[in-house]
Design a protein around this motif. Sequence first.
Motif, mmCIF file in Angstrom:
data_model
loop_
_atom_site.group_PDB
_atom_site.id
_atom_site.type_symbol
_atom_site.label_atom_id
_atom_site.label_comp_id
_atom_site.label_asym_id
_atom_site.label_seq_id
_atom_site.Cartn_x
_atom_site.Cartn_y
_atom_site.Cartn_z
ATOM 1 N N PHE A 292 27.200 42.578 82.057
ATOM 2 C CA PHE A 292 28.393 41.727 81.953
ATOM 3 C C PHE A 292 29.195 41.756 83.253
ATOM 4 N N THR A 293 29.517 42.958 83.722
ATOM 5 C CA THR A 293 30.374 43.081 84.900
ATOM 6 C C THR A 293 29.686 42.577 86.174
ATOM 7 N N SER A 294 28.372 42.680 86.238
ATOM 8 C CA SER A 294 27.646 42.165 87.406
ATOM 9 C C SER A 294 27.830 40.655 87.519
ATOM 10 N N LEU A 295 27.570 39.940 86.415
ATOM 11 C CA LEU A 295 27.751 38.484 86.427
ATOM 12 C C LEU A 295 29.216 38.109 86.662
ATOM 13 N N TYR A 296 30.099 38.833 86.021
ATOM 14 C CA TYR A 296 31.529 38.508 86.108
ATOM 15 C C TYR A 296 32.046 38.703 87.533
ATOM 16 N N PHE A 297 31.620 39.779 88.203
ATOM 17 C CA PHE A 297 32.136 40.041 89.544
ATOM 18 C C PHE A 297 31.498 39.149 90.601
#
Length: 408
Positions: A292-297
Amino acid sequence: MESLLVGSFPHASSVTTGGSLLPHIHGANKKIYYARSYAPKASQQKRKVQNKYNLQFGEPSLNNHYKCIEGDSPNKKCNRKYIVKASSEPSFESEPNACDPKTVLHSVKNFLVAFQKFSRPFSMVGIISNIIATSLLTVEKLSDISPLFFTNVLKALVLNLTMSIYVNGVNQLFDVEIDKINKPYLPLASGELSYTTGVIIVALFLIMSFWLAWIIGSWSFIWGVLAQSIVGFVYSANVPLLRWKRHPVLAAMCLVSLSAFILPITIFIHFQTFVFKRMTIFWRPLISVIAFTSLYFVGISLCKDIPDMEGDKAFGINSFSTRFGTKQAFWLSVTLFKMAFGVALFTAATSSYLWSKVITGLGYAVLASILWYNAKSVDLGSKDSVQSFYIFIWKLLSAHYFLVPFVR
């Protein structure tokens, strides 16, 4: 200037009239008269002296005393002359004092306001949420929540916030000229803090981060601080082969590695091995959070460059926005945000716990809806509107971290 001018002269003086102070004056015949006949002249002379000094100094600050000293006979004309005797008296005029407590307090207040801007607190909200959520993700039973757990959460917060100030500070040190165009409100660009002060702050917080990691004694924290300091420097430093922020792919890699890999993984390992003394197992919830955080960042890295296009173009930084335009960069970032929420909804749907499905499923569906509503209302022609959306996606990220402990 006025206080300096007036302060260089006495504020009180005595004006004395006397005879022709000859050495052969007879002591027996010497008399002192304050004759009525000379009063008008003395008053006239007094007014002249007062007017003269009032014109020079702008205020009637002279106290003048007149004496008429006569010799020989009262029938002879009084040989008068006026002597201005300056005597120093305490000045009642206020002068600036560097040691005045109010002045010191005002200076400290101004520094703290500038330091608050320098530290970029909005980015700290995401770090705080990330640390708390990841630490709670390691809790397997209620007995895990103990004073030891809360103490280590506090240590992790202090350590990573000091590291965040270093990373943000290094970026500002190398971006002073760009920030004068893109972010003139930042303290180095506006002159609220000197460049030397910025260097000192960055160096102190880097040293403090390593010292805290060493004092805590956690190797995951030590390696985490080392990795963050290197990535932060590589991203910003304007030296050959570095300053990766000039290249969209490398810039995204730096941001993702800091927020999606280094921070959550080091926190997770610290609590699993250092606090709970367990084997390190990268289980399903952690992998979901990292995805999640990879795509979001990656989306954040694209969105954050949109308001900075003017300065980036002027200094040759080839961000995605400067290459392909505002509209393409914006909607690509929104697409990446939606993909991140899609990963979260998939994790919620495949959970083996009903309560986890309900809480995380409904929660992420609401957040995705709010994201889409706000994205449609952004005016891409307004820098303030895009900047407001950028702040909003950080708040949305914090809301995501609130749901992370329920991912099972």
